[in-house]
Design a protein around this motif. Structure first.
Motif, PDB file in Angstrom:
ATOM      1  N   ARG A  24       0.815  -1.214   0.000  1.00 32.71           N
ATOM      2  CA  ARG A  24       0.000   0.000   0.000  1.00 32.71           C
ATOM      3  C   ARG A  24       0.848   1.265   0.000  1.00 32.71           C
ATOM      4  NH1 ARG A  24      -3.889   1.221  -2.445  1.00 32.71           N
ATOM      5  NH2 ARG A  24      -5.402  -0.397  -2.460  1.00 32.71           N
ATOM      6  N   THR A  25       2.107   1.184   0.415  1.00 33.61           N
ATOM      7  CA  THR A  25       2.964   2.373   0.443  1.00 33.61           C
ATOM      8  C   THR A  25       3.367   2.829  -0.951  1.00 33.61           C
ATOM      9  OG1 THR A  25       5.035   1.125   0.675  1.00 33.61           O
ATOM     10  CG2 THR A  25       3.893   1.760   2.711  1.00 33.61           C
TER      11      THR A  25
ATOM     12  N   ALA B 122      -1.110   3.523  -5.633  1.00 35.08           N
ATOM     13  CA  ALA B 122      -2.009   4.673  -5.452  1.00 35.08           C
ATOM     14  C   ALA B 122      -3.245   4.280  -4.651  1.00 35.08           C
ATOM     15  CB  ALA B 122      -2.430   5.213  -6.810  1.00 35.08           C
ATOM     16  N   LYS B 123      -3.716   5.209  -3.842  1.00 33.35           N
ATOM     17  CA  LYS B 123      -4.867   4.952  -2.957  1.00 33.35           C
ATOM     18  C   LYS B 123      -6.141   4.630  -3.732  1.00 33.35           C
ATOM     19  CE  LYS B 123      -2.796   5.889   0.949  1.00 33.35           C
ATOM     20  NZ  LYS B 123      -2.315   4.811   1.750  1.00 33.35           N
ATOM     21  N   ASP B 124      -6.263   5.151  -4.946  1.00 32.95           N
ATOM     22  CA  ASP B 124      -7.489   4.906  -5.710  1.00 32.95           C
ATOM     23  C   ASP B 124      -7.486   3.547  -6.410  1.00 32.95           C
ATOM     24  OD1 ASP B 124      -5.538   5.598  -7.512  1.00 32.95           O
ATOM     25  OD2 ASP B 124      -6.825   6.882  -8.725  1.00 32.95           O
TER      26      ASP B 124
ATOM     27  N   ASP C 213      -7.372  -0.579  -6.200  1.00 33.85           N
ATOM     28  CA  ASP C 213      -7.549  -1.721  -5.314  1.00 33.85           C
ATOM     29  C   ASP C 213      -6.436  -2.720  -5.599  1.00 33.85           C
ATOM     30  OD1 ASP C 213      -9.858  -0.822  -4.079  1.00 33.85           O
ATOM     31  OD2 ASP C 213     -11.156  -1.696  -5.615  1.00 33.85           O
TER      32      ASP C 213
ATOM     33  N   ASN D 152      -2.604  -5.193  -9.065  1.00 38.33           N
ATOM     34  CA  ASN D 152      -3.134  -3.835  -8.962  1.00 38.33           C
ATOM     35  C   ASN D 152      -4.311  -3.703  -9.929  1.00 38.33           C
ATOM     36  OD1 ASN D 152      -0.786  -3.584  -7.450  1.00 38.33           O
ATOM     37  ND2 ASN D 152       0.323  -2.543  -9.072  1.00 38.33           N
TER      38      ASN D 152
END
Length: 100
Positions: A28-29, A32-34, A36, A94
């Motif tokens: 997750r680091t 990108a946050k958008d 999944d 991703n």
């Protein structure tokens, strides 16, 4: 809840659960946050045992990240001795952001 095997060491399933959570946090680091991500593969090598109630240090790093894949490697070391107990490698897929 019992996290040990018949010999008093951490159960392999407990190690796998920790490896999954730590590798997800590491992946997750860099993703990108958008987007999944989901776990596609988790491989663990049980090199030696770690008794229950022993502190274990987990060192996690991203081996490769790209548009579709992220690969994470982990090392589990016994804190007291520095002995390498387990290694793990996970592959995350991703998911692209939907364009509607």
């Amino acid at each position: 809840m019992k996290l040990k095997d018949i010999y008093g060491n951490f159960h392999g399933g407990a190690i796998a659960a920790v490896a999954e959570k730590v590798s997800y946090a590491c992946a997750r680091t860099v993703v990108a946050k958008d987007k999944d991500i989901f776990l596609g593969e988790l491989s663990i090598s049980y090199l030696s045992s770690a008794p229950v109630n022993t502190e274990v240090i987990v060192d996690c790093s991203v081996v490769r990240t790209g548009r579709n894949l992220t690969v994470v490697a982990m090392e589990f070391k016994v804190k007291k001795t520095g002995k390498l107990a387990y290694t793990a490698r996970s592959t995350f897929f991703n998911m692209p952001v939907a364009k509607l």
